[in-house]
Design a protein around this motif. Structure first.
Motif, PDB file in Angstrom:
ATOM      1  N   ILE A  24       0.848  -1.194   0.000  1.00 45.51           N
ATOM      2  CA  ILE A  24       0.000   0.000   0.000  1.00 45.51           C
ATOM      3  C   ILE A  24       0.881   1.241   0.000  1.00 45.51           C
ATOM      4  O   ILE A  24       0.698   2.182  -0.759  1.00 45.51           O
TER       5      ILE A  24
ATOM      6  N   ALA B 308     -10.435  -5.206   3.478  1.00 45.28           N
ATOM      7  CA  ALA B 308      -9.663  -4.723   2.329  1.00 45.28           C
ATOM      8  C   ALA B 308     -10.592  -4.203   1.240  1.00 45.28           C
ATOM      9  O   ALA B 308     -10.358  -3.124   0.679  1.00 45.28           O
ATOM     10  N   SER B 309     -11.692  -4.954   0.950  1.00 52.57           N
ATOM     11  CA  SER B 309     -12.570  -4.471  -0.122  1.00 52.57           C
ATOM     12  C   SER B 309     -13.304  -3.210   0.313  1.00 52.57           C
ATOM     13  O   SER B 309     -13.508  -2.308  -0.502  1.00 52.57           O
ATOM     14  N   ASN B 311     -12.120  -0.944   2.298  1.00 53.22           N
ATOM     15  CA  ASN B 311     -11.157   0.147   2.207  1.00 53.22           C
ATOM     16  C   ASN B 311     -10.925   0.568   0.769  1.00 53.22           C
ATOM     17  O   ASN B 311     -10.783   1.745   0.478  1.00 53.22           O
ATOM     18  N   LEU B 312     -10.906  -0.414  -0.131  1.00 50.95           N
ATOM     19  CA  LEU B 312     -10.725  -0.095  -1.550  1.00 50.95           C
ATOM     20  C   LEU B 312     -11.898   0.755  -2.043  1.00 50.95           C
ATOM     21  O   LEU B 312     -11.712   1.778  -2.702  1.00 50.95           O
ATOM     22  N   PHE B 315     -11.563   4.134  -0.668  1.00 51.21           N
ATOM     23  CA  PHE B 315     -10.500   4.867  -1.362  1.00 51.21           C
ATOM     24  C   PHE B 315     -11.070   5.481  -2.643  1.00 51.21           C
ATOM     25  O   PHE B 315     -10.841   6.646  -2.938  1.00 51.21           O
ATOM     26  N   LEU B 316     -11.885   4.664  -3.364  1.00 56.58           N
ATOM     27  CA  LEU B 316     -12.478   5.165  -4.606  1.00 56.58           C
ATOM     28  C   LEU B 316     -13.528   6.242  -4.326  1.00 56.58           C
ATOM     29  O   LEU B 316     -13.881   7.021  -5.199  1.00 56.58           O
ATOM     30  N   ASN B 339     -20.535   1.643  -6.643  1.00 61.73           N
ATOM     31  CA  ASN B 339     -19.734   1.623  -5.425  1.00 61.73           C
ATOM     32  C   ASN B 339     -20.562   2.182  -4.254  1.00 61.73           C
ATOM     33  O   ASN B 339     -20.868   3.371  -4.229  1.00 61.73           O
TER      34      ASN B 339
END
Lengths: 406, 390
Positions: A24, B308-309, B311-312, B315-316, B339
């Protein structure tokens, strides 16, 4: 040696999670690296504030002339006359200023006397200096146009209103061509200036790397300690012929090696991304040394986390809270210069604050190391002081805990 | 039966301290961090300070009345103050510039005054390019350009000079500020909206916990509950309602904290805000349920996948870098429509910034659609499951 091998065997089990932080971090650093400027600045550039121009007055020469003048002096971002899109653009800072030339503006302006002139509408960001900057240019253009309108335009024998507007625009543009001479004084020659630029990118990298360093080192060290501190395992280890002191010494060496490894990886990635120019001036070594001091802090926190966290979920909580908290409050993500004074007063009690202070001071040395480097060593010593304090407190508590447990 | 399942599920979930930490405490903590780090920037666009400038107090400057007048007007304290001027000697000015205390130095070399054009009497010395420096240059350009206009008009003769001078001194402002809505476009708010979206998606941890505790092949508890004669739907609904209640409660705490403690502006349409939170929690829960039912791995892997997903997706939606949301909306619009994090953040944003609710309801509608699809997928996977051996 056996202890040592066991130590790294434990760490290997956590390699995946540690690698996630590293990946990351490298991803983010690469993005920053791509975004940061590396050009050599040898001449003065005017800031081209991004603006959107909505010309509802169509082809009228005055409106067109104003729009062209704005386009020459600012970066015009094309947007349709749609309030929703323009509001989005303002919120996300795609434009800082929306100029709306109302319908019939040119004709109204030409027909108006000195007191009933139509106005240009603007939508701006609240209290921003850049909007004053745009205002100045628009006012200048229209004030000059007003003077030509009232005090005899270049020729009074104009045929159509359009021609008259066009002539005024031409005269105004002619007047606005002159420019004030600007002298850009740079310290040293252009070559050094380019070093300065790459220093900026490297300093940002160092600031961000404090997050990765904290996350990786705390996670790694506390994971290993959690494994060795499991009650059964610890009791078994205590009754082996190996003295407790030598067992712990080996663990300590393991911690140090692991932390140094993290530091080395981050240093190498930094060099791979930013090149070695920064080392030519000697400042690179200061950055690395500072990072090493912070590694000591991270090691001590990892050591404390390993002692106080009992479960792996508590451990991941500690890793996230400490790494994010220290990075945010110390100024790793947001520069200290824009943080509020009251927060900074509190941040002084965090080692990350001094880590960032040292980076900022090193960056300010720009040019040569002949500037005053002693404060920077002072900042590093403060970090080492924090590390020593955290170690001592942890050792004190762990001694007490061992007494009560057995 | 439903009430029984619901009550015990509530008790059971509320004692899960790990999940409570990640779903309730962590967003609060992150919000506090955001506030500390850039709370200072909220409500302003940055750079609203007057530009600091040193003016060399030379005889030439003292003779140039027009420039003096102009700089004097621009440095008058008030809302529109543009310059913060220091009148000083040349060497002192150099020192101020070197120390970064001023953005530039204005030096007047020869008194040419209004009337001469072409060469400029004033020059600017700076050490870098920037907005402050550009404003200084624009100020001096202004002086130069006004001179040029005056010269040009005068050269055509038959102009009343005193009238012209009066007019030159009396500059007008031709811009009028309007706004599309009452909301200030405060960039920093975007981070807090993305944070609420993150908290909503983290509610997925409760949804995942539910799936662990209901599938016989995943936990002993699941096996025990599967052989109980309670109808599966009652169990699922009980679990769901309990976790929705908890996550919605956590969301209210987060909102209250943001609004009352951190003074984050979420607008005043409280009903719509609550609707967004509810839709967000449902989306988060159903997202967690899907990951919990589709992935047949260990609990640790599932949690890691979910976090993790989430957070992804966040992030987007701009949690780490706010421009990301806008970039996605322009470069890959489809992504911002599916999303859930972007939909939640955008619902808050459109409530705050737009006067109509068209875009808000589009977001809420899409969010409900997302939840419906997720629920349907997990329903297909969960229903009438049979285990040959576990």
């Amino acid at each position: 040696m056996q202890v040592f091998r066991a130590y790294f065997k434990v760490l290997r089990a956590y390699a995946g999670s540690i690698a996630i932080y590293m990946a990351i971090f490298i991803g983010i650093s690469t993005l920053i690296w791509r975004a940061s400027p590396r050009s050599v600045v040898t001449e003065f550039f005017e800031t081209k504030t991004p603006v959107a121009v909505i010309n509802r007055d169509g082809d009228a020469p005055l409106a067109q002339g104003l729009a062209d003048y704005i386009a020459d002096n600012f970066t015009v971002v094309p947007y349709p006359d749609d309030p929703e899109k323009l509001q989005d653009a303002l919120f996300y800072r795609k434009v800082h200023y929306v100029v709306i030339i109302p319908e019939g503006f040119s004709a109204g302006f030409m027909a108006a006397g000195a007191n009933d002139e139509p106005v240009i509408q603007k939508v701006i960001l609240p209290d921003s200096m850049s909007s004053h900057y745009v205002d100045m240019r628009i006012d200048k253009f229209l004030n000059a146009a007003g003077i030509y309108r009232d005090f005899g335009s270049p020729s009074r024998l104009t045929e159509t209103a359009e021609d008259r507007q066009a002539q005024i625009v031409a005269a105004v543009r002619e007047d606005l061509r002159a420019e004030t001479p600007v002298i850009l004084r740079v310290a040293g020659n252009a070559g050094e200036n380019s070093v300065q630029e790459s220093d900026e990118a490297y300093a940002t990298y160092c600031a961000y790397s404090s997050y990765a360093l904290l996350a990786m080192v705390i996670l790694g060290i506390s994971s290993a300690m959690l494994a060795f501190n499991r009650r059964d395992l610890r009791l078994r280890n205590l009754c082996t012929p190996m003295p407790k002191r030598s067992l712990e010494a080996r663990l300590a060496v393991g911690h140090c090696l692991f932390a140094l490894g993290c530091w080395a990886i981050l240093a190498l990635v930094g060099i791979a991304l930013n090149g070695t120019e920064v080392f030519g001036s000697g400042r690179g070594w200061l950055y690395l040394l500072n990072c090493l001091a912070f590694t000591a802090v991270a090691t001590s926190i990892g050591f404390a986390a390993g002692h106080f966290a009992k479960t792996s979920s508590a451990q991941s909580g500690v890793v996230n809270v400490v790494a994010l908290g220290m990075s945010f409050l110390g100024g790793a993500f947001v520069p200290q210069s824009v943080m509020s004074q009251s927060v900074l007063v509190f941040s002084r009690f965090l080692p990350s604050y001094w880590y960032i202070r040292a980076i900022d001071a090193t960056k300010a040395l720009a040019g040569s190391v002949s500037g005053n480097v002693y404060p920077i060593y002072g900042y590093m010593l403060i970090q080492l002081g924090f590390a020593a304090a955290i170690f001592s407190v942890t050792l004190l508590f762990s001694k007490e805990r061992q007494m009560t447990e057995l | 039966m439903f009430m029984h399942v619901f009550k015990y599920r509530l008790k059971c979930l509320i004692r899960d301290r790990d999940t409570l930490f990640w779903t309730a405490a962590f967003p609060l903590l992150l919000g506090t961090m955001f506030y500390f780090a850039f709370g200072n920037l909220m409500g302003s666009s940055g750079g609203s300070e007057p530009v600091k400038v040193a003016v060399v107090n030379s005889p030439e400057y003292r003779n140039n009345t027009y420039l003096q007048l102009m700089l004097g007007v621009l440095s008058t304290a008030g809302e529109d103050q543009l310059l913060d001027m220091t009148l000083t000697t040349e060497s002192q000015a150099q020192r101020l510039l070197d120390e970064g205390k001023v953005a530039g130095i204005i030096t007047v070399s020869a008194d040419e005054g209004v009337g001469d054009s072409g060469s400029s009497p004033a020059r600017l010395t700076v050490t870098q390019s920037g907005l402050g420096q550009s404003i200084l240059k624009a100020v001096l350009d202004e002086y130069l350009h006004t001179s040029a206009t005056a010269t040009s008009v005068l050269s055509r003769g038959s102009v009343d000079v005193s009238e012209l001078v009066a007019r030159l001194r009396n500059r007008r402002s031709y811009t009028q500020q309007i706004s599309y809505s009452d909301a200030l476009p405060d960039y920093m708010l975007g981070y807090f909206y993305a944070l609420v979206a993150m908290a909503a998606l983290y509610a997925g941890l409760w949804g995942m916990r539910n799936t662990m505790d209901i599938q016989a092949d995943l936990s002993d508890k699941g096996a025990r509950r599967s052989v109980a004669p309670t109808h599966k739907l009652a169990v699922v609904m009980g679990d769901w309602t309990a976790s929705l209640l908890i996550s919605f409660g956590e969301m209210l705490i987060l909102l209250a904290y943001l609004v009352f403690a951190l003074k984050v502006d979420i607008g005043d349409q409280i009903g719509y805000v609550l609707l967004t939170c509810l839709a967000g929690c449902i989306a988060g829960l159903s997202f967690g349920t899907v990951i919990g039912t589709l992935f047949r791995k260990s609990e640790g892997t599932k949690v890691a996948t979910l976090v993790a997903s989430s957070n992804l997706l966040c992030f987007l939606a701009g949690l780490m870098y706010l421009d990301m949301k806008d970039i996605v909306a322009r470069k890959a619009p489809v992504l911002s429509y599916i999303n859930p994090a972007a939909l939640i953040a955008d619902a808050f944003y459109s409530l705050y910034i737009f006067d109509n609710h068209r875009r808000f309801f589009l977001n809420i509608g899409l969010l409900c659609g997302f939840s419906a699809v997720m629920c349907f997928v997990s329903f297909l996977r969960l229903r009438s499951e049979k285990y040959a051996s576990i």
